[in-house]
Design an enzyme around this catalytic site. Structure first.
Site, PDB file in Angstrom:
ATOM      1  N   PRO A   9       0.798  -1.224   0.000  1.00 57.24           N
ATOM      2  CA  PRO A   9       0.000   0.000   0.000  1.00 57.24           C
ATOM      3  C   PRO A   9       0.834   1.278   0.000  1.00 57.24           C
ATOM      4  O   PRO A   9       1.871   1.354   0.639  1.00 57.24           O
ATOM      5  CB  PRO A   9      -0.844  -0.111   1.271  1.00 57.24           C
ATOM      6  CG  PRO A   9      -0.159  -1.106   2.127  1.00 57.24           C
ATOM      7  CD  PRO A   9       0.566  -2.026   1.208  1.00 57.24           C
ATOM      8  N   ASN A  10       0.333   2.230  -0.751  1.00 59.87           N
ATOM      9  CA  ASN A  10       0.860   3.593  -0.861  1.00 59.87           C
ATOM     10  C   ASN A  10       2.170   3.703  -1.633  1.00 59.87           C
ATOM     11  O   ASN A  10       2.649   4.809  -1.857  1.00 59.87           O
ATOM     12  CB  ASN A  10       1.003   4.257   0.512  1.00 59.87           C
ATOM     13  CG  ASN A  10      -0.330   4.397   1.198  1.00 59.87           C
ATOM     14  OD1 ASN A  10      -1.283   4.888   0.599  1.00 59.87           O
ATOM     15  ND2 ASN A  10      -0.423   3.942   2.431  1.00 59.87           N
ATOM     16  N   ARG A  17       4.507  11.306  -1.974  1.00 53.81           N
ATOM     17  CA  ARG A  17       4.305  11.255  -0.527  1.00 53.81           C
ATOM     18  C   ARG A  17       5.620  11.372   0.238  1.00 53.81           C
ATOM     19  O   ARG A  17       6.613  10.788  -0.146  1.00 53.81           O
ATOM     20  CB  ARG A  17       3.570   9.979  -0.122  1.00 53.81           C
ATOM     21  CG  ARG A  17       4.419   8.717  -0.237  1.00 53.81           C
ATOM     22  CD  ARG A  17       3.675   7.468   0.166  1.00 53.81           C
ATOM     23  NE  ARG A  17       3.579   7.309   1.591  1.00 53.81           N
ATOM     24  CZ  ARG A  17       3.887   6.223   2.263  1.00 53.81           C
ATOM     25  NH1 ARG A  17       4.325   5.159   1.627  1.00 53.81           N
ATOM     26  NH2 ARG A  17       3.761   6.173   3.555  1.00 53.81           N
ATOM     27  N   TYR A  22      10.906   9.059   1.852  1.00 50.74           N
ATOM     28  CA  TYR A  22      10.978   8.096   0.752  1.00 50.74           C
ATOM     29  C   TYR A  22      11.703   8.607  -0.488  1.00 50.74           C
ATOM     30  O   TYR A  22      11.969   7.825  -1.400  1.00 50.74           O
ATOM     31  CB  TYR A  22       9.564   7.640   0.370  1.00 50.74           C
ATOM     32  CG  TYR A  22       8.832   7.025   1.544  1.00 50.74           C
ATOM     33  CD1 TYR A  22       9.202   5.777   2.026  1.00 50.74           C
ATOM     34  CD2 TYR A  22       7.806   7.699   2.183  1.00 50.74           C
ATOM     35  CE1 TYR A  22       8.550   5.213   3.119  1.00 50.74           C
ATOM     36  CE2 TYR A  22       7.150   7.154   3.273  1.00 50.74           C
ATOM     37  CZ  TYR A  22       7.533   5.907   3.732  1.00 50.74           C
ATOM     38  OH  TYR A  22       6.892   5.360   4.813  1.00 50.74           O
ATOM     39  N   ASN A  73       7.907  -5.475  -0.899  1.00 52.33           N
ATOM     40  CA  ASN A  73       7.817  -4.384   0.060  1.00 52.33           C
ATOM     41  C   ASN A  73       6.357  -4.368   0.489  1.00 52.33           C
ATOM     42  O   ASN A  73       5.497  -3.839  -0.217  1.00 52.33           O
ATOM     43  CB  ASN A  73       8.225  -3.049  -0.557  1.00 52.33           C
ATOM     44  CG  ASN A  73       8.233  -1.920   0.463  1.00 52.33           C
ATOM     45  OD1 ASN A  73       7.599  -2.020   1.515  1.00 52.33           O
ATOM     46  ND2 ASN A  73       8.943  -0.852   0.150  1.00 52.33           N
ATOM     47  N   ALA A  76       3.063  -0.928   4.912  1.00 55.00           N
ATOM     48  CA  ALA A  76       2.418  -0.929   6.225  1.00 55.00           C
ATOM     49  C   ALA A  76       1.974  -2.324   6.656  1.00 55.00           C
ATOM     50  O   ALA A  76       1.909  -2.621   7.856  1.00 55.00           O
ATOM     51  CB  ALA A  76       1.230   0.022   6.236  1.00 55.00           C
ATOM     52  N   GLU A  97      12.598  -9.088   1.500  1.00 58.29           N
ATOM     53  CA  GLU A  97      11.767  -7.917   1.762  1.00 58.29           C
ATOM     54  C   GLU A  97      12.618  -6.664   1.649  1.00 58.29           C
ATOM     55  O   GLU A  97      13.806  -6.665   1.965  1.00 58.29           O
ATOM     56  CB  GLU A  97      11.081  -7.994   3.128  1.00 58.29           C
ATOM     57  CG  GLU A  97      11.966  -7.693   4.288  1.00 58.29           C
ATOM     58  CD  GLU A  97      11.229  -7.387   5.576  1.00 58.29           C
ATOM     59  OE1 GLU A  97      10.103  -6.865   5.563  1.00 58.29           O
ATOM     60  OE2 GLU A  97      11.822  -7.665   6.626  1.00 58.29           O
ATOM     61  N   HIS A  99      12.531  -2.353   2.413  1.00 56.42           N
ATOM     62  CA  HIS A  99      11.920  -1.143   2.975  1.00 56.42           C
ATOM     63  C   HIS A  99      12.812   0.035   2.621  1.00 56.42           C
ATOM     64  O   HIS A  99      14.026  -0.021   2.846  1.00 56.42           O
ATOM     65  CB  HIS A  99      11.737  -1.243   4.488  1.00 56.42           C
ATOM     66  CG  HIS A  99      10.750  -2.293   4.865  1.00 56.42           C
ATOM     67  ND1 HIS A  99       9.394  -2.111   4.697  1.00 56.42           N
ATOM     68  CD2 HIS A  99      10.918  -3.542   5.351  1.00 56.42           C
ATOM     69  CE1 HIS A  99       8.770  -3.213   5.084  1.00 56.42           C
ATOM     70  NE2 HIS A  99       9.670  -4.104   5.465  1.00 56.42           N
ATOM     71  N   ARG A 106      12.149   4.450  13.086  1.00 61.27           N
ATOM     72  CA  ARG A 106      10.912   5.211  12.940  1.00 61.27           C
ATOM     73  C   ARG A 106       9.996   4.969  14.127  1.00 61.27           C
ATOM     74  O   ARG A 106      10.434   4.515  15.179  1.00 61.27           O
ATOM     75  CB  ARG A 106      10.252   4.856  11.606  1.00 61.27           C
ATOM     76  CG  ARG A 106      11.173   5.270  10.436  1.00 61.27           C
ATOM     77  CD  ARG A 106      10.545   5.254   9.112  1.00 61.27           C
ATOM     78  NE  ARG A 106       9.343   6.067   9.054  1.00 61.27           N
ATOM     79  CZ  ARG A 106       8.423   5.937   8.125  1.00 61.27           C
ATOM     80  NH1 ARG A 106       8.568   5.034   7.175  1.00 61.27           N
ATOM     81  NH2 ARG A 106       7.351   6.695   8.112  1.00 61.27           N
TER      82      ARG A 106
END
Length: 160
Positions: A9-10, A17, A22, A73, A76, A97, A99, A106
């Site tokens: 997502p996103n 964003r 990012y 990835n 969330a 994976e 990120h 974070r």
């Protein structure tokens, strides 16, 4: 050989964003770079992005018997999705994976990672370059698997 890249997502909003976290690179640019590496190495690559957990689970399951590796990835969903974790585990394919940000630096809720324990490796906090590192890692894993399979086949032929 085929690698499937699954984006959660996103990630379709990269370049728009939170550029301070990012960066300015868009998902299409990341995918173009990954495709170039895949082409140079004679590997097929497929890209998939969804904001929906069930679609991501479906895509992982579709990889069974169709792909030799997954780069994911989960965004969330990394922190919440037992379903995605179980799907990765079920297909028994090497998965890496990625990120973009360092999730361990974070917010506290982002530091819980349900996906990592079922992945071959994780690339975290290298920005968009992390996808290139994941590609290099996946190519290495795929080459090691291929070499092991060839050695096993030779051993079987020698016994026959």
């Amino acid at each position: 050989m085929k690698i499937v890249v699954i984006q959660g997502p996103n990630l379709n909003m990269l370049g728009v964003r939170e550029q301070n976290i990012y960066g300015p690179m868009k998902l299409e640019q990341i995918h173009a770079q990954m495709k170039e590496v895949a082409t140079q190495n004679g590997v097929e690559i497929e890209f998939f992005q969804s904001n929906l957990e069930g679609e991501i689970v479906d895509k992982i399951q579709e990889c069974y018997g169709e792909a030799q590796g997954i780069i994911i990835n989960a965004a969330a969903y990394t922190h919440t999705s037992i379903a995605i974790r179980d799907a990765i585990s079920a297909v028994s394919l090497p998965a890496i994976e990625v990120h973009i940000s360092n999730i361990y630096r974070r917010e506290e809720f982002r530091q819980k990672n349900l996906i990592a324990p079922v992945c071959a490796s994780s690339v975290i906090g290298f920005g968009p370059f992390g996808y290139h590192l994941a590609m290099m890692g996946m190519l290495q894993i795929m080459n090691e698997i291929k070499a092991a399979q060839e050695a096993q086949a030779q051993a079987q032929q020698a016994q026959a």
